[in-house]
Design a protein around this motif. Structure first.
Motif, PDB file in Angstrom:
ATOM      1  N   ALA A  13       0.972  -1.153   0.008  1.00 41.88           N
ATOM      2  CA  ALA A  13      -0.011  -0.060  -0.049  1.00 41.88           C
ATOM      3  C   ALA A  13       0.932   1.341   0.001  1.00 41.88           C
ATOM      4  CB  ALA A  13      -0.883  -0.085   1.255  1.00 41.88           C
ATOM      5  N   HIS A  17       1.349   3.704  -3.094  1.00 42.42           N
ATOM      6  CA  HIS A  17       1.034   5.114  -2.888  1.00 42.42           C
ATOM      7  C   HIS A  17       2.253   6.159  -3.424  1.00 42.42           C
ATOM      8  CE1 HIS A  17      -1.010   8.370  -0.516  1.00 42.42           C
ATOM      9  NE2 HIS A  17       0.303   9.090  -0.475  1.00 42.42           N
ATOM     10  N   ASN A  65      -3.706   3.886  -4.636  1.00 42.24           N
ATOM     11  CA  ASN A  65      -4.145   2.711  -3.676  1.00 42.24           C
ATOM     12  C   ASN A  65      -5.660   2.375  -4.025  1.00 42.24           C
ATOM     13  OD1 ASN A  65      -2.829   4.927  -1.174  1.00 42.24           O
ATOM     14  ND2 ASN A  65      -2.061   2.725  -1.395  1.00 42.24           N
ATOM     15  N   ASN A  89      -5.038  -0.988   1.416  1.00 37.80           N
ATOM     16  CA  ASN A  89      -5.296   0.150   0.516  1.00 37.80           C
ATOM     17  C   ASN A  89      -6.141   1.037   0.799  1.00 37.80           C
ATOM     18  OD1 ASN A  89      -2.874   0.093  -1.998  1.00 37.80           O
ATOM     19  ND2 ASN A  89      -3.421  -2.055  -1.356  1.00 37.80           N
TER      20      ASN A  89
END
Length: 129
Positions: A13, A17, A65, A89
């Protein structure tokens, strides 16, 4: 086993990102200087670019995400790991959109307010001159 899944999901995640920010900055031609590690976490060191570029790069992290969450939805063979990746996420992307200090949401809100105030004050200033 769940702790390992959470750790893998969290790593994916945060990596996804920051890659969202990085890839968008590169795509828009904004100079990047790598990733920085601070007491607040990992961030992309970059130039700001134009207001539209800056807003696009800012929003790209949480959007990445959600895209990753959607892509993992179509990999049911990952089982429980897929669920953790989607959940983490969703949390990371959603939390980053909140307008709290240091978040992408706060930066995006500030950029939108600056742009709005410029758009509202610009024509008035020209009429008064």
């Amino acid at each position: 086993m769940s702790l390992l899944f959470v750790a893998v999901a969290t790593l994916l995640a945060f990596a996804g990102h920051e890659c969202g920010h990085y890839l968008t900055a590169r795509w828009l031609g904004v100079q990047t200087y790598g990733f920085r590690f601070t007491h607040k976490g990992v961030g992309l060191a970059r130039d700001f670019g134009s207001p539209v570029q800056n807003l696009s790069i800012t929003i790209a992290g949480p959007l990445a995400n959600f895209v990753l969450m959607g892509a993992i939805f179509f990999t049911p063979w990952l089982g429980l790991l897929a669920i953790w990746i989607m959940l983490v996420n969703f949390i990371v992307g959603g939390f980053n959109l909140l307008p709290i200090t240091g978040s992408d949401g706060m930066r995006a809100l500030a950029l939108l307010e600056d742009n709005r105030s410029w758009a509202m004050e610009g024509p008035r200033a020209e009429q008064e001159a």
